[in-house]
Motif scaffolding. Structure first.
Motif, short mmCIF file in Angstrom:
data_model
loop_
_atom_site.label_atom_id
_atom_site.label_comp_id
_atom_site.label_asym_id
_atom_site.label_seq_id
_atom_site.Cartn_x
_atom_site.Cartn_y
_atom_site.Cartn_z
N GLY A 72 2.46 9.16 -4.81
CA GLY A 72 2.07 7.51 -5.25
C GLY A 72 2.20 7.60 -6.81
N ASN A 73 1.20 6.64 -7.17
CA ASN A 73 1.12 6.41 -8.74
C ASN A 73 -0.07 7.25 -9.35
N ARG A 74 -0.66 8.44 -8.59
CA ARG A 74 -1.80 9.19 -9.03
C ARG A 74 -1.11 10.80 -9.11
N GLU A 107 -1.86 0.98 13.86
CA GLU A 107 -0.99 -0.25 14.14
C GLU A 107 -1.70 -1.60 13.98
N ASP A 108 -3.05 -1.76 13.72
CA ASP A 108 -3.48 -2.88 13.36
C ASP A 108 -3.42 -3.24 12.07
N VAL A 109 -2.55 -3.76 11.51
CA VAL A 109 -2.48 -3.92 9.91
C VAL A 109 -3.36 -4.58 9.43
N GLU A 110 -3.79 -5.69 9.89
CA GLU A 110 -4.83 -6.41 9.17
C GLU A 110 -6.18 -5.59 9.10
N ALA A 111 -6.61 -5.03 10.09
CA ALA A 111 -7.89 -4.37 10.26
C ALA A 111 -7.74 -3.30 9.09
N THR A 112 -6.57 -2.59 9.15
CA THR A 112 -6.19 -1.34 8.27
C THR A 112 -6.43 -1.74 6.85
N VAL A 113 -5.61 -2.70 6.56
CA VAL A 113 -5.47 -3.25 5.14
C VAL A 113 -7.13 -3.57 4.80
N ALA A 114 -7.81 -4.45 5.42
CA ALA A 114 -9.00 -4.91 5.07
C ALA A 114 -10.05 -3.68 4.84
N GLN A 115 -9.98 -2.55 5.82
CA GLN A 115 -10.88 -1.60 5.44
C GLN A 115 -10.27 -0.69 4.08
N ILE A 116 -9.05 -0.48 3.89
CA ILE A 116 -8.49 0.24 2.93
C ILE A 116 -8.98 -0.56 1.49
N LEU A 117 -8.69 -2.03 1.45
CA LEU A 117 -9.29 -2.89 0.26
C LEU A 117 -10.74 -2.56 0.11
N ALA A 118 -11.62 -2.66 1.09
CA ALA A 118 -13.13 -2.42 1.06
C ALA A 118 -13.32 -0.82 0.45
N LEU A 119 -12.47 0.06 0.86
CA LEU A 119 -12.71 1.33 0.26
C LEU A 119 -12.37 1.47 -0.94
N GLU A 120 -11.29 0.94 -1.46
CA GLU A 120 -10.65 0.78 -2.79
C GLU A 120 -11.78 0.23 -3.65
N GLN A 121 -12.68 -0.90 -3.36
CA GLN A 121 -13.72 -1.69 -4.18
C GLN A 121 -14.80 -0.55 -4.22
N ALA A 122 -14.88 0.36 -3.10
CA ALA A 122 -16.29 1.48 -3.20
C ALA A 122 -15.81 2.49 -4.23
N GLU A 157 -9.55 6.62 -3.84
CA GLU A 157 -8.52 6.80 -4.88
C GLU A 157 -7.32 7.15 -3.97
N ILE A 158 -7.61 7.79 -2.98
CA ILE A 158 -6.26 8.09 -1.93
C ILE A 158 -6.73 7.80 -0.55
N ILE A 159 -5.93 7.20 0.17
CA ILE A 159 -6.30 6.89 1.44
C ILE A 159 -5.41 7.62 2.81
N ILE A 207 -2.05 -2.93 -0.44
CA ILE A 207 -2.98 -2.03 -1.18
C ILE A 207 -2.41 -1.53 -2.44
N HIS A 208 -3.67 -0.65 -3.12
CA HIS A 208 -3.08 -0.41 -4.50
C HIS A 208 -3.43 1.09 -4.61
N ILE A 209 -3.77 1.88 -3.64
CA ILE A 209 -3.75 3.44 -3.73
C ILE A 209 -2.89 3.98 -2.86
N PRO A 210 -2.75 5.45 -3.21
CA PRO A 210 -1.54 6.12 -2.71
C PRO A 210 -2.09 6.15 -0.91
N LEU A 211 -0.83 6.00 -0.09
CA LEU A 211 -1.04 6.18 1.30
C LEU A 211 -0.75 7.32 1.98
N VAL A 212 -1.35 8.10 2.49
CA VAL A 212 -1.23 9.55 3.17
C VAL A 212 -0.94 9.20 4.82
N ALA A 213 -0.08 9.83 5.16
CA ALA A 213 0.15 9.95 6.59
C ALA A 213 -0.28 11.17 7.43
N ASP A 214 -1.28 10.92 8.33
CA ASP A 214 -1.75 12.25 9.17
C ASP A 214 -1.14 12.43 10.14
#
Length: 352
Positions: free
Chosen positions: A12-14, A33-48, A51-53, A73-80
């Motif tokens: 991504g950008n890193r 699949e729950d976009v709202e919950a996933t985004v909310a958690q990633i934004l909290a992780l960004e705040q903490a 740098e990669i999720i 979101i603002h950090i690279p997103l990795v698919a498992d």
């Protein structure tokens, strides 16, 4: 040092590898699949400080959710990815910045090549991941059990499989819950490849045991000059993974920034609630973007000296404490006002 010479990879950008700063990674535990919950958690992780999720992709719906998640979101997103190569392709088509696969469990060489072809077309790096718990039966038999040598051989076999498809935009991850085995495996792998390495102690446990095992294992591995990205794997809130990773990197001198809180272990001389105060100060300090040291000390033996050495500190007395700043006594403060006094000083520091 190994990390100074690893292949540079863009996610991504890193950028990782080639001596770039070690990046902190975590993984969501929401349903992707729950976009709202996933985004909310990633934004909290960004705040903490994440740098990669990474997020799991067990269904096509999860793969399609990637485009919606990435847009917010603002950090690279990795698919498992596990078992189904079509999910890897779908995740990349929906914006995944990197994919994590085990080439041994997604359906054979033709399926691996199909994934590699899409990754090459889109310039998406592949993280090859091998865990000790999924080591192939033939390697377990070859080495007489699960061993560091077997883990490394398994990982390099998977890397060669992708290289044979004409692709080398790779990151390698080998993990074990056995700390010393994990350390040995990373040393062996670092001597045999120049791909960037994602390091972690897998299935390390709860916040208590997981932090100890991760600090020991990652501390040794990182201090050896090995590791380009890092994840602390804990059974709990992934925000705690990020906080622990930041502290490990800072303790090793591999990361700057953030308030370092030091506090004494208390003894019979302590006359204030130092345990409660230190915990509140540590929680308070997490909200300030300052690169300073704050000391919370309990008595007159070592307290004043430690507080003077810190940028800001308190040294406890009988129901009160001395407030220090840059080695100088600022004032005497009643016990009940110590936290507020420290907050006031931190607010003033930010305003400078």
């Amino acid at each position: 040092m190994h990390r100074q010479n690893t292949k540079s990879i863009q996610i991504g950008n890193r950028t990782i590898g080639g001596g770039a700063p070690i990046l902190i990674q975590s993984m969501t535990n929401t349903r992707t699949e729950d976009v709202e919950a996933t985004v909310a958690q990633i934004l909290a992780l960004e705040q903490a400080g994440c740098e990669i999720i990474r997020a799991t992709v067990p269904t096509q719906e999860a793969a399609r959710a990637f485009s919606k998640i990435k847009a917010r979101i603002h950090i690279p997103l990795v698919a498992d990815i596990h078992f189904d190569y079509k999910l890897a392709i779908a995740a990349m088509e929906n914006g995944a910045d990197k994919i994590r696969i085990n080439p041994g469990n997604i359906g054979g060489p033709d399926k691996v090549k199909a994934v590699v072809d899409v990754a090459r077309e889109r310039g998406i790096p592949i993280r090859v991941g091998v865990n000790s718990g999924s080591l192939e039966k033939e390697l377990v038999e070859k080495y007489g059990g699960v061993t560091a040598q077997g883990i490394v051989e398994s990982a390099l076999d998977k890397v060669h499989m992708i290289e044979e498809s004409g692709y080398d935009n790779l990151v390698i991850s080998i993990k074990s819950s056995d700390v010393l085995m994990c350390v040995e495996a990373h040393k062996l792998l670092a001597a045999q490849t120049m791909y960037p390495l994602h390091v972690g102690i897998t299935e390390s446990g709860t916040l208590w045991s997981g932090n100890i095992k991760s600090a020991l294992g990652l501390g040794i591995i990182l201090h050896e000059g090995i590791g380009d990205t890092v994840r602390v794997s804990l059974t709990g809130d992934p925000v705690e993974e990020v906080r622990t990773a930041r502290l490990i990197l800072r303790t090793l001198g591999l990361r700057q920034g953030g308030i370092e809180v030091v506090s004494c272990p208390t003894c019979g001389r302590t006359r204030i609630d130092l345990i409660g105060l230190a915990s509140k100060v540590e929680e308070l300090a997490a909200d300030y973007p300052l690169d300073i040291k704050v000391a919370v000390m309990g008595c007159a033996v070592n307290g004043p000296g430690e507080a003077r050495e810190a940028d800001l500190g308190v040294a406890g007395g009988q129901g009160e404490g001395l407030l220090f700043k840059k080695g100088e006594i600022v004032r005497k403060v009643p016990e009940g006002e110590l936290l507020a006094a420290l907050k006031e000083e931190l607010d003033n520091w930010v305003a400078l």
